[in-house]
Design a protein around this motif. Structure first.
Motif, PDB file in Angstrom:
ATOM      1  N   SER A  99       0.623   3.438   2.319  1.00 28.08           N
ATOM      2  CA  SER A  99       0.969   3.951   3.656  1.00 28.08           C
ATOM      3  C   SER A  99       2.236   4.219   4.272  1.00 28.08           C
ATOM      4  O   SER A  99       2.535   5.176   5.028  1.00 28.08           O
ATOM      5  N   ARG A 149       0.354  -6.980  -4.587  1.00 30.15           N
ATOM      6  CA  ARG A 149      -0.229  -8.067  -3.768  1.00 30.15           C
ATOM      7  C   ARG A 149      -0.338  -9.221  -4.666  1.00 30.15           C
ATOM      8  O   ARG A 149      -0.470  -9.160  -5.714  1.00 30.15           O
ATOM      9  N   PHE A 191      -1.594  -2.592  -8.578  1.00 25.51           N
ATOM     10  CA  PHE A 191      -2.484  -1.578  -8.826  1.00 25.51           C
ATOM     11  C   PHE A 191      -2.009  -0.242  -8.191  1.00 25.51           C
ATOM     12  O   PHE A 191      -0.957  -0.328  -7.879  1.00 25.51           O
ATOM     13  N   ASP A 247      -2.575 -11.048  -5.574  1.00 23.88           N
ATOM     14  CA  ASP A 247      -4.135 -11.228  -5.721  1.00 23.88           C
ATOM     15  C   ASP A 247      -4.307 -11.139  -7.193  1.00 23.88           C
ATOM     16  O   ASP A 247      -3.510 -10.535  -7.989  1.00 23.88           O
ATOM     17  N   GLN A 302      -2.611   3.105  -5.731  1.00 25.32           N
ATOM     18  CA  GLN A 302      -3.376   3.730  -4.660  1.00 25.32           C
ATOM     19  C   GLN A 302      -2.889   5.286  -4.380  1.00 25.32           C
ATOM     20  O   GLN A 302      -1.964   5.806  -5.061  1.00 25.32           O
ATOM     21  N   PHE A 355      -6.171   8.367   4.962  1.00 26.97           N
ATOM     22  CA  PHE A 355      -6.943   7.614   4.055  1.00 26.97           C
ATOM     23  C   PHE A 355      -6.280   6.847   3.095  1.00 26.97           C
ATOM     24  O   PHE A 355      -5.170   7.425   2.677  1.00 26.97           O
ATOM     25  N   GLY A 356      -6.934   5.812   2.337  1.00 24.60           N
ATOM     26  CA  GLY A 356      -6.090   5.283   1.273  1.00 24.60           C
ATOM     27  C   GLY A 356      -7.327   4.753   0.228  1.00 24.60           C
ATOM     28  O   GLY A 356      -8.233   4.117   0.868  1.00 24.60           O
ATOM     29  N   HIS A 404      -9.321  -7.600  -8.541  1.00 25.11           N
ATOM     30  CA  HIS A 404      -7.987  -7.495  -8.005  1.00 25.11           C
ATOM     31  C   HIS A 404      -6.883  -7.635  -9.184  1.00 25.11           C
ATOM     32  O   HIS A 404      -7.017  -8.681  -9.791  1.00 25.11           O
ATOM     33  N   THR A 405      -5.798  -7.129  -9.327  1.00 21.08           N
ATOM     34  CA  THR A 405      -4.659  -7.343 -10.025  1.00 21.08           C
ATOM     35  C   THR A 405      -3.334  -7.414  -9.029  1.00 21.08           C
ATOM     36  O   THR A 405      -3.533  -6.591  -8.058  1.00 21.08           O
ATOM     37  N   GLU A 434     -18.059   0.302  -2.002  1.00 24.21           N
ATOM     38  CA  GLU A 434     -17.026   0.654  -1.077  1.00 24.21           C
ATOM     39  C   GLU A 434     -15.804   1.507  -1.788  1.00 24.21           C
ATOM     40  O   GLU A 434     -15.311   0.855  -3.084  1.00 24.21           O
ATOM     41  N   ILE A 481     -11.338  -5.549 -13.882  1.00 23.95           N
ATOM     42  CA  ILE A 481     -10.349  -4.660 -13.529  1.00 23.95           C
ATOM     43  C   ILE A 481      -8.847  -4.843 -14.481  1.00 23.95           C
ATOM     44  O   ILE A 481      -8.524  -4.084 -14.895  1.00 23.95           O
ATOM     45  N   HIS A 489       0.863  -1.225  -0.116  1.00 19.71           N
ATOM     46  CA  HIS A 489      -0.112  -0.002   0.067  1.00 19.71           C
ATOM     47  C   HIS A 489       1.108   1.399   0.063  1.00 19.71           C
ATOM     48  O   HIS A 489       2.117   1.246   0.086  1.00 19.71           O
ATOM     49  N   GLU A 511      -2.606   7.601  -1.119  1.00 18.23           N
ATOM     50  CA  GLU A 511      -2.627   7.656   0.368  1.00 18.23           C
ATOM     51  C   GLU A 511      -2.867   8.978   0.662  1.00 18.23           C
ATOM     52  O   GLU A 511      -2.240  10.131   0.059  1.00 18.23           O
ATOM     53  N   ARG A 541     -10.154   0.921  -8.807  1.00 20.19           N
ATOM     54  CA  ARG A 541     -11.614   0.805  -8.253  1.00 20.19           C
ATOM     55  C   ARG A 541     -12.440   1.908  -8.544  1.00 20.19           C
ATOM     56  O   ARG A 541     -13.556   2.087  -9.191  1.00 20.19           O
TER      57      ARG A 541
HETATM   58  C1  FA5 Z   1      -5.200   0.077   2.637  1.00 16.13           C
HETATM   59  O1  FA5 Z   1      -4.593  -0.608   1.698  1.00 16.13           O
HETATM   60  C2  FA5 Z   1      -4.939   0.773   3.702  1.00 16.13           C
HETATM   61  N1  FA5 Z   1      -3.327   1.324   3.747  1.00 16.13           N
HETATM   62  C3  FA5 Z   1      -5.696   2.042   3.331  1.00 16.13           C
HETATM   63  C4  FA5 Z   1      -5.764   3.195   4.458  1.00 16.13           C
HETATM   64  C5  FA5 Z   1      -4.927   4.075   4.394  1.00 16.13           C
HETATM   65  C6  FA5 Z   1      -6.620   2.844   5.512  1.00 16.13           C
HETATM   66  C7  FA5 Z   1      -4.803   5.019   5.443  1.00 16.13           C
HETATM   67  C8  FA5 Z   1      -6.469   3.747   6.565  1.00 16.13           C
HETATM   68  C9  FA5 Z   1      -5.634   4.716   6.556  1.00 16.13           C
HETATM   69  P1  FA5 Z   1      -7.050  -1.644   1.874  1.00 16.13           P
HETATM   70  O2  FA5 Z   1      -6.267  -3.053   1.684  1.00 16.13           O
HETATM   71  O3  FA5 Z   1      -8.618  -1.725   2.013  1.00 16.13           O
HETATM   72  O4  FA5 Z   1      -6.338  -0.679   2.686  1.00 16.13           O
HETATM   73  O5  FA5 Z   1      -6.799  -1.291   0.234  1.00 16.13           O
HETATM   74  C10 FA5 Z   1      -7.183   0.245  -0.351  1.00 16.13           C
HETATM   75  C11 FA5 Z   1      -8.087  -0.020  -1.624  1.00 16.13           C
HETATM   76  O6  FA5 Z   1      -7.267  -0.618  -2.630  1.00 16.13           O
HETATM   77  C12 FA5 Z   1      -9.184  -0.876  -1.596  1.00 16.13           C
HETATM   78  O7  FA5 Z   1     -10.471  -0.082  -1.024  1.00 16.13           O
HETATM   79  C13 FA5 Z   1      -9.555  -1.321  -2.925  1.00 16.13           C
HETATM   80  O8  FA5 Z   1      -9.836  -0.314  -3.631  1.00 16.13           O
HETATM   81  C14 FA5 Z   1      -7.885  -1.190  -3.416  1.00 16.13           C
HETATM   82  N2  FA5 Z   1      -7.495  -2.726  -3.886  1.00 16.13           N
HETATM   83  C15 FA5 Z   1      -6.796  -3.487  -2.687  1.00 16.13           C
HETATM   84  N3  FA5 Z   1      -6.496  -4.597  -3.419  1.00 16.13           N
HETATM   85  C16 FA5 Z   1      -6.652  -4.555  -4.656  1.00 16.13           C
HETATM   86  C17 FA5 Z   1      -6.171  -5.250  -5.642  1.00 16.13           C
HETATM   87  N4  FA5 Z   1      -5.411  -6.217  -5.598  1.00 16.13           N
HETATM   88  N5  FA5 Z   1      -6.400  -4.872  -7.063  1.00 16.13           N
HETATM   89  C18 FA5 Z   1      -6.898  -3.398  -7.188  1.00 16.13           C
HETATM   90  N6  FA5 Z   1      -7.263  -2.797  -6.167  1.00 16.13           N
HETATM   91  C19 FA5 Z   1      -6.873  -3.175  -4.917  1.00 16.13           C
END
Ligand code: FA5
Length: 336
Positions: A170, A194, A205, A196, A207, A305-306, A201-202, A278, A322, A168, A209, A311
């Motif tokens: 973060s 990841r 991907f 996944d 993000q 937040f992340g 899921h890929t 979500e 995806i 992530h 933050e 998505r």
């Molecule tokens: C996190 O990664 C946290 N670091 C987010 C966070 C940051 C929370 C700061 C609080 C404070 P999570 O594992 O839920 O959270 O992933 C965040 C988003 O990444 C998901 O909502 C989803 O939209 C996306 N995501 C997760 N895994 C995948 C994937 N394999 N492929 C594509 N999108 C993904």
């Protein structure tokens, strides 16, 4: 200037025009004899300086020479062009040109930039970090010790000596807080990895933050910023809701849903009949995270937040798989 000299000049000009092999050299000759400062032009211009008895005859001859050379050069140009065409008979100058294919930004890059611009308008600046990360920044400093079950949800690709592909964005929070003093407001976009793979899921991907730290930051600031963001991306009519959730690095934690973009809350296949989708995880920064970076927990508060860019793009454009983003079919990519 005498009549003989004029005749010699004519002889030289005819010889040179005869010998010339290409249009460019012919143009130089035209300039040499007939240009503004050309040899024949100069004679015509300077007639008035000649003895009066020579003026009429030299004047007439010089003008005749000028016309003769103009005519010769014109015809020579035609000959040269025709010869060039004969050498390359396949060349059809009337065919339309080949169009240039204009490239454009990948849809994920477009959405990523759009989202960054929204947060920049709110005073956030962009921070970046490495994709090959230390276990410490990716997990431990975020209150996820080695035996924590949250690691199971973010399995990744490991290298020797504590390195891994970040799961992530973060860890950029941690790197930023270790190098900068509060108050701060950052967003950190980038690729994450990841173990996944399915329609949602890929293995790679993107993000973004977000992190805001200041003297009095509350959960209502978090809700205000994220609601503004969702309405900017999905339209001002879009409703949002916050649900309690869990992340080891935030307390309290929440997930934000938007009203389903397909059924507008009525319930459909995309939202699993709930009417909501979500889009991100968020929460108030956990005191253990502030301790790990040396921030005084009595003085500073913050939210983080992340969100997953793919998505957001899927919801915005109604895409149900995806993997389409990374198969590189032009028919798909050209739509954006
Ligand atoms: C996190 O990664 C946290 N670091 C987010 C966070 C940051 C929370 C700061 C609080 C404070 P999570 O594992 O839920 O959270 O992933 C965040 C988003 O990444 C998901 O909502 C989803 O939209 C996306 N995501 C997760 N895994 C995948 C994937 N394999 N492929 C594509 N999108 C993904």
């Amino acid at each position: 200037m005498t009549e003989r000299e004029l005749e010699e000049l004519r002889g030289r000009a005819l010889e040179e025009i005869e010998a010339v092999q290409d249009v460019k050299a012919l143009d130089w000759l035209r300039i040499k004899y007939l240009g503004k400062k050309g040899l024949v032009t100069a004679i015509v211009k300077n007639i008035k300086d000649l003895p009066p008895d020579l003026r009429p005859v030299i004047g007439r001859r010089a003008n005749e020479l000028k016309r003769e050379l103009e005519e010769l050069i014109f015809r020579k140009r035609e000959d040269l062009l025709r010869a060039a065409e004969d050498e390359a008979p396949g060349l059809d100058l009337t065919l339309p040109g080949r169009p240039y294919e204009l490239g454009k930004l990948h849809p994920i890059t477009q959405i990523l930039r759009e989202i960054c611009a929204i947060f920049e308008r709110l005073g956030f600046s962009i921070a970046r970090g490495p994709e090959i990360e230390l276990d410490y920044y990716n997990f431990e400093a975020l209150n996820i010790p080695p035996d924590h079950p949250a690691r199971d949800m973010q399995d990744t690709f490991y290298f020797p000596e504590g390195f891994l592909l970040r799961t992530h964005t973060s860890p950029i929070q941690i790197r930023t807080m270790l190098t900068r003093k509060p108050p701060l407001r950052i967003i950190a976009p980038g690729k994450v990895y990841r173990c996944d793979s399915d329609v949602r899921h890929t293995p790679m991907f993107h993000q973004i933050e977000g992190l805001m730290v200041d003297r009095s930051v509350s959960f209502s600031d978090l809700k205000g910023v994220l609601t503004y963001f969702a309405k900017e991306v999905f339209g001002t009519e879009t409703r949002v809701r916050f649900r309690p959730s869990y992340f080891p690095f935030t307390e309290p934690s929440a997930e934000m849903d938007i009203e389903c973009v397909i059924c507008r809350g009525a319930g459909c296949r995309l939202c699993g009949d709930t009417g909501w989708l979500e889009i991100l995880g968020a929460g108030m920064v956990h005191p253990n995270v502030f301790k790990a970076v040396g921030y005084d927990t009595e003085k500073w508060q913050g939210f983080a937040f992340g969100l997953g860019i793919e998505r957001i793009a899927m919801l915005k454009y109604g895409i149900d798989d995806i993997r389409l983003f990374y198969e590189n079919h032009l028919k798909f990519l050209e739509q954006f």
